[in-house]
Structure formats: C-alpha cells, structure tokens
Design a protein around this motif. Structure first.
Motif, PDB file in Angstrom:
ATOM      1  N   SER A   1     -11.541 -15.963 -42.099  1.00 34.59           N
ATOM      2  CA  SER A   1     -12.589 -16.295 -43.071  1.00 34.59           C
ATOM      3  C   SER A   1     -13.959 -15.825 -42.589  1.00 34.59           C
ATOM      4  CB  SER A   1     -12.611 -17.799 -43.348  1.00 34.59           C
ATOM      5  OG  SER A   1     -12.841 -18.537 -42.165  1.00 34.59           O
ATOM      6  N   ARG A   2     -14.799 -15.491 -43.565  1.00 34.17           N
ATOM      7  CA  ARG A   2     -16.195 -15.129 -43.339  1.00 34.17           C
ATOM      8  C   ARG A   2     -17.046 -15.764 -44.427  1.00 34.17           C
ATOM      9  NH1 ARG A   2     -17.255 -10.416 -40.212  1.00 34.17           N
ATOM     10  NH2 ARG A   2     -19.431 -11.040 -40.500  1.00 34.17           N
TER      11      ARG A   2
ATOM     12  N   GLN B   1     -20.487 -14.754 -46.436  1.00 31.70           N
ATOM     13  CA  GLN B   1     -21.447 -13.677 -46.657  1.00 31.70           C
ATOM     14  C   GLN B   1     -22.862 -14.224 -46.759  1.00 31.70           C
ATOM     15  OE1 GLN B   1     -20.406 -11.427 -50.117  1.00 31.70           O
ATOM     16  NE2 GLN B   1     -21.509  -9.600 -49.458  1.00 31.70           N
TER      17      GLN B   1
ATOM     18  N   GLY C   1     -12.798 -21.639 -56.525  1.00 30.76           N
ATOM     19  CA  GLY C   1     -12.576 -20.262 -56.119  1.00 30.76           C
ATOM     20  C   GLY C   1     -11.529 -19.575 -56.972  1.00 30.76           C
TER      21      GLY C   1
ATOM     22  N   TYR D   1      -5.845 -13.336 -50.816  1.00 27.45           N
ATOM     23  CA  TYR D   1      -7.300 -13.296 -50.663  1.00 27.45           C
ATOM     24  C   TYR D   1      -7.918 -14.309 -51.617  1.00 27.45           C
ATOM     25  CZ  TYR D   1     -12.121 -11.733 -51.328  1.00 27.45           C
ATOM     26  OH  TYR D   1     -13.481 -11.705 -51.447  1.00 27.45           O
ATOM     27  N   ASP D   2      -8.835 -15.144 -51.108  1.00 27.72           N
ATOM     28  CA  ASP D   2      -9.523 -16.145 -51.919  1.00 27.72           C
ATOM     29  C   ASP D   2     -11.027 -16.018 -51.737  1.00 27.72           C
ATOM     30  OD1 ASP D   2      -7.392 -18.134 -53.080  1.00 27.72           O
ATOM     31  OD2 ASP D   2      -6.766 -17.764 -51.015  1.00 27.72           O
ATOM     32  N   TYR D   3     -11.746 -16.321 -52.808  1.00 32.71           N
ATOM     33  CA  TYR D   3     -13.200 -16.154 -52.833  1.00 32.71           C
ATOM     34  C   TYR D   3     -13.824 -17.358 -53.527  1.00 32.71           C
ATOM     35  CZ  TYR D   3     -17.690 -14.223 -54.470  1.00 32.71           C
ATOM     36  OH  TYR D   3     -19.006 -14.014 -54.755  1.00 32.71           O
ATOM     37  N   HIS D   4     -14.777 -18.025 -52.855  1.00 28.13           N
ATOM     38  CA  HIS D   4     -15.472 -19.158 -53.466  1.00 28.13           C
ATOM     39  C   HIS D   4     -16.538 -18.661 -54.440  1.00 28.13           C
ATOM     40  CE1 HIS D   4     -14.353 -22.454 -50.348  1.00 28.13           C
ATOM     41  NE2 HIS D   4     -13.653 -22.579 -51.458  1.00 28.13           N
TER      42      HIS D   4
ATOM     43  N   SER E   1     -21.399 -16.816 -49.871  1.00 26.55           N
ATOM     44  CA  SER E   1     -20.062 -16.750 -50.459  1.00 26.55           C
ATOM     45  C   SER E   1     -18.995 -16.746 -49.376  1.00 26.55           C
ATOM     46  CB  SER E   1     -19.915 -15.480 -51.317  1.00 26.55           C
ATOM     47  OG  SER E   1     -20.923 -15.434 -52.303  1.00 26.55           O
ATOM     48  N   GLU E   2     -18.034 -17.651 -49.499  1.00 28.71           N
ATOM     49  CA  GLU E   2     -16.960 -17.770 -48.517  1.00 28.71           C
ATOM     50  C   GLU E   2     -15.752 -16.941 -48.960  1.00 28.71           C
ATOM     51  OE1 GLU E   2     -15.711 -21.301 -45.537  1.00 28.71           O
ATOM     52  OE2 GLU E   2     -16.034 -21.842 -47.624  1.00 28.71           O
ATOM     53  N   HIS E   3     -15.252 -16.123 -48.034  1.00 26.84           N
ATOM     54  CA  HIS E   3     -14.097 -15.272 -48.282  1.00 26.84           C
ATOM     55  C   HIS E   3     -12.989 -15.672 -47.307  1.00 26.84           C
ATOM     56  CE1 HIS E   3     -16.660 -12.227 -50.472  1.00 26.84           C
ATOM     57  NE2 HIS E   3     -17.577 -12.854 -49.739  1.00 26.84           N
TER      58      HIS E   3
END
Length: 221
Positions: free
Chosen positions: A36-37, A39, A159, A178-181, A208-210
């Motif tokens: 996870s990262r 942005q 997400g 792959y998930d994106y908030h 934004s959390e990936h």
C-alpha cells in the motif's frame, strides 16, 4: 460522499434483482500479503507491506455457473512508510504510518467460462472502517504527521477495486487485486503548518490510498 453511497447502493440493488440465488451461497476463507501507498502524503515516502485476511461468500447470479456476487469481511493492513534511502542518510529510524481497516468489499465476479478450473475477473465497491491507526519513528520536523496532530485518518472510507484470478475446481482460488480509496485519507493534513509552509503544490491534493493484494482463498463445498 452521498453520490458515492447512492451509486454503490444502486449497483448493489441492480445485482440483487438479477436473479441472485442466496440459497446457493458458498463460504470460504481468504488471506494474503498487501502492498500500500498513500499519494501526496508524508513526502518522501515508501510502501507499507502488511497482510489481509477474513471470510468470503460467493452467491450465484442467474442459472449458469459463471457469474457471482462475492462479498468479503476482511482485516486489511494498509498505510505507508517513510522513504528508507532518505532516512538512512540522515540516521533516522524507519517511519511507519499504519492504517488498519475492517473492510467490506462487494464484487461482481465473472468466470471466463463454466469450466471447473478457470480464470476470472472481479470488481466493485468496498467500505472500510478504520479500526486502528499508529505512527512509529516520525522524523524530526514531521511531527504534524502524528495521529494526535493533523495526521488522524478518516474513520470511514469508500473505495473501488478490480482484480483477476484463477480458480482450481472452484475451491482453491488465487486473486491479484487493486483497490483505491475515493475519499481523502487524511482530511486535516492539508491544514498542518508543515504543508501550509511548503512550495510543493501536490500537498494540496487529495491523500489517496492505493492497495494491492495477492491472496489465496479456500471455498468450502
């Protein structure tokens, strides 16, 4: 926020009306590592490696053996860390910004055929509740990132996720997802003195959390 929730509810209602057979639901277990990262936060930063795990339910849609609604209830470790190269050069300990969630993904799942062993794709919304947040080894001058300052995470996030996988006899399954908030993970961080003083324009953008997860699932017969 209301538009996102309404859109997700409408999609779920459409799936429910599409001949969903809840009596044929099968249950299973799923787990795997996560990457996870976040942005535009904690710059410079690096990935956090953690894990997810929980239960899964798959419910057939229609009369064939190809389309399903897959619902999961998961513990998910996410967040990010500091940049190792920068920290090591300055003699700092490695910083960790951990966000841990109770997650409810609801995915539409399609196998590429009705065969027992087959590839599949899935996608849909996820609803995440922040059950725990912790910071460790915050660098000097970055104290605003602390949970008790401006770094408090959003309690509830929504997400979207997409994934692909392979099923062996509809019992053992491997999934890459792959998930994106969609909502700002740290809504107060833009008001912190450290971000107000910077000339980096990216700090004003949404945090934004990936997340990327590689999991193994076992579905009970």
């Amino acid at each position: 926020m209301k538009k996102i929730i309404f859109g997700c509810a409408l999609a779920l209602a459409t799936m429910v009306q599409a001949q969903v057979d809840f009596s044929a639901t099968r249950f299973g277990l799923t787990a795997g590592p996560t990457y996870s990262r976040i942005q535009h936060a904690h710059n410079p930063s690096g990935p956090r490696y953690s894990f997810y795990g929980g239960v899964v339910a798959i419910t057939p849609v229609g009369g064939d053996d190809q389309f399903y609604v897959q619902t999961e209830l998961l513990y998910v470790g996410a967040g990010e860390t500091g940049d190792k190269s920068t920290e090591s050069k300055r003699g700092w300990n490695h910083a960790v910004y951990a966000n841990n969630y109770l997650s409810l993904p609801i995915n539409f799942k399609a196998y590429f055929s009705e065969g027992e062993s087959e590839f599949f794709a899935l996608g849909g919304p996820r609803f995440d509740y922040l059950i725990n947040q912790s910071n460790k080894n915050i660098p000097p001058g970055k104290e605003d990132y602390a949970v008790d300052r401006y770094g408090k995470g959003r309690a509830f996030n929504v997400g979207l996720g997409l994934g692909i996988g392979f099923s062996y006899k509809r019992q053992w399954e491997a999934t890459l997802k792959y998930d994106y908030h969609l909502l700002n993970v740290y809504p107060d961080l833009k008001n912190s003195p450290i971000e107000q003083a910077t000339t980096d324009l990216s700090v004003a953008k949404k945090k934004s959390e990936h997340m990327i997860g590689l999991g193994i699932s076992y579905i009970f017969q």
